[in-house]
Design a protein around this motif. Sequence first.
Motif, PDB file in Angstrom:
ATOM      1  N   UNK A   1       0.843  -1.178   0.000  1.00  0.00           N
ATOM      2  CA  UNK A   1       0.000   0.000   0.000  1.00  0.00           C
ATOM      3  C   UNK A   1       0.889   1.241   0.000  1.00  0.00           C
ATOM      4  N   UNK A   2       0.542   2.230  -0.780  1.00  0.00           N
ATOM      5  CA  UNK A   2       1.304   3.463  -0.870  1.00  0.00           C
ATOM      6  C   UNK A   2       0.540   4.578  -0.169  1.00  0.00           C
ATOM      7  N   UNK A   3       1.229   5.303   0.684  1.00  0.00           N
ATOM      8  CA  UNK A   3       0.625   6.395   1.425  1.00  0.00           C
ATOM      9  C   UNK A   3       1.105   7.728   0.875  1.00  0.00           C
ATOM     10  N   UNK A   4       0.169   8.627   0.636  1.00  0.00           N
ATOM     11  CA  UNK A   4       0.517   9.976   0.225  1.00  0.00           C
ATOM     12  C   UNK A   4      -0.248  11.011   1.051  1.00  0.00           C
ATOM     13  N   UNK A   5      -0.825  10.575   2.181  1.00  0.00           N
ATOM     14  CA  UNK A   5      -1.497  11.513   3.069  1.00  0.00           C
ATOM     15  C   UNK A   5      -0.452  12.416   3.717  1.00  0.00           C
ATOM     16  N   UNK A   6      -0.910  13.554   4.285  1.00  0.00           N
ATOM     17  CA  UNK A   6       0.022  14.465   4.942  1.00  0.00           C
ATOM     18  C   UNK A   6       0.465  13.843   6.254  1.00  0.00           C
ATOM     19  N   UNK A   7       1.656  13.313   6.244  1.00  0.00           N
ATOM     20  CA  UNK A   7       2.211  12.612   7.391  1.00  0.00           C
ATOM     21  C   UNK A   7       3.719  12.821   7.433  1.00  0.00           C
ATOM     22  N   UNK A   8       4.327  12.254   8.463  1.00  0.00           N
ATOM     23  CA  UNK A   8       5.778  12.284   8.628  1.00  0.00           C
ATOM     24  C   UNK A   8       6.257  10.851   8.734  1.00  0.00           C
ATOM     25  N   UNK A   9       7.423  10.596   8.198  1.00  0.00           N
ATOM     26  CA  UNK A   9       8.047   9.281   8.292  1.00  0.00           C
ATOM     27  C   UNK A   9       9.200   9.393   9.279  1.00  0.00           C
ATOM     28  N   UNK A  10       9.129   8.633  10.359  1.00  0.00           N
ATOM     29  CA  UNK A  10      10.140   8.652  11.412  1.00  0.00           C
ATOM     30  C   UNK A  10      11.044   7.437  11.300  1.00  0.00           C
ATOM     31  N   UNK A  26       6.252   8.578  -6.392  1.00  0.00           N
ATOM     32  CA  UNK A  26       6.179   7.201  -6.867  1.00  0.00           C
ATOM     33  C   UNK A  26       7.293   6.964  -7.877  1.00  0.00           C
ATOM     34  N   UNK A  27       8.289   6.200  -7.468  1.00  0.00           N
ATOM     35  CA  UNK A  27       9.427   5.918  -8.347  1.00  0.00           C
ATOM     36  C   UNK A  27       9.177   4.692  -9.224  1.00  0.00           C
ATOM     37  N   UNK A  28       8.108   3.948  -8.928  1.00  0.00           N
ATOM     38  CA  UNK A  28       7.787   2.769  -9.718  1.00  0.00           C
ATOM     39  C   UNK A  28       8.581   1.537  -9.358  1.00  0.00           C
ATOM     40  N   UNK A  29       9.429   1.616  -8.310  1.00  0.00           N
ATOM     41  CA  UNK A  29      10.279   0.471  -7.969  1.00  0.00           C
ATOM     42  C   UNK A  29       9.715  -0.364  -6.817  1.00  0.00           C
ATOM     43  N   UNK A  30       8.663   0.122  -6.161  1.00  0.00           N
ATOM     44  CA  UNK A  30       8.083  -0.623  -5.048  1.00  0.00           C
ATOM     45  C   UNK A  30       8.615  -0.235  -3.683  1.00  0.00           C
ATOM     46  N   UNK A  31       9.722   0.498  -3.635  1.00  0.00           N
ATOM     47  CA  UNK A  31      10.281   0.970  -2.371  1.00  0.00           C
ATOM     48  C   UNK A  31       9.802   2.401  -2.136  1.00  0.00           C
ATOM     49  N   UNK A  82      15.904   6.059  -2.012  1.00  0.00           N
ATOM     50  CA  UNK A  82      15.270   4.746  -2.094  1.00  0.00           C
ATOM     51  C   UNK A  82      15.363   4.121  -0.699  1.00  0.00           C
ATOM     52  N   UNK A  83      14.230   4.016  -0.004  1.00  0.00           N
ATOM     53  CA  UNK A  83      14.208   3.694   1.416  1.00  0.00           C
ATOM     54  C   UNK A  83      13.685   2.288   1.667  1.00  0.00           C
ATOM     55  N   UNK A  84      14.352   1.569   2.559  1.00  0.00           N
ATOM     56  CA  UNK A  84      13.869   0.268   3.018  1.00  0.00           C
ATOM     57  C   UNK A  84      12.659   0.528   3.905  1.00  0.00           C
ATOM     58  N   UNK A  85      11.516  -0.008   3.559  1.00  0.00           N
ATOM     59  CA  UNK A  85      10.274   0.316   4.266  1.00  0.00           C
ATOM     60  C   UNK A  85      10.288  -0.073   5.739  1.00  0.00           C
ATOM     61  N   UNK A  86      11.088  -1.053   6.142  1.00  0.00           N
ATOM     62  CA  UNK A  86      11.127  -1.423   7.565  1.00  0.00           C
ATOM     63  C   UNK A  86      11.944  -0.431   8.390  1.00  0.00           C
TER      64      UNK A  86
END
Length: 99
Positions: A1-10, A26-31, A82-86
């Motif tokens: 799932x991709x999030x684009x709501x107004x939020x912060x990533x910590x 959206x880079x199209x790579x899944x990350x 390019x960020x590791x989602x975990x």
Amino acid sequence: MTFFEERVYNSAGCGMPLYKSTAKFNSGCGWPAFFEGIPGAINRAPDPDGRRTEITCAACGGHLGHVFNGDGFSVPTDEHHCINSVSIQFVQANAAPST
């Protein structure tokens, strides 16, 4: 799932705010991909192979992923984080960092 709501990533390691959702694309790579981090939140160091630049949390040193330049994305900085989602946590923009 991709999030684009107004939020912060910590940082998942320490709760330090790293990215704003306004810098996500959206880079199209899944990350998860961002074109810039919050100033002072991210450190950069060349990988030993010299081909990539590793990015880490400035507060805890946790590995986030890699940053690339000149990928051709239509973003203001011409950078692609390019960020590791975990390594990140998606939180409300007005929420305090976790401790």
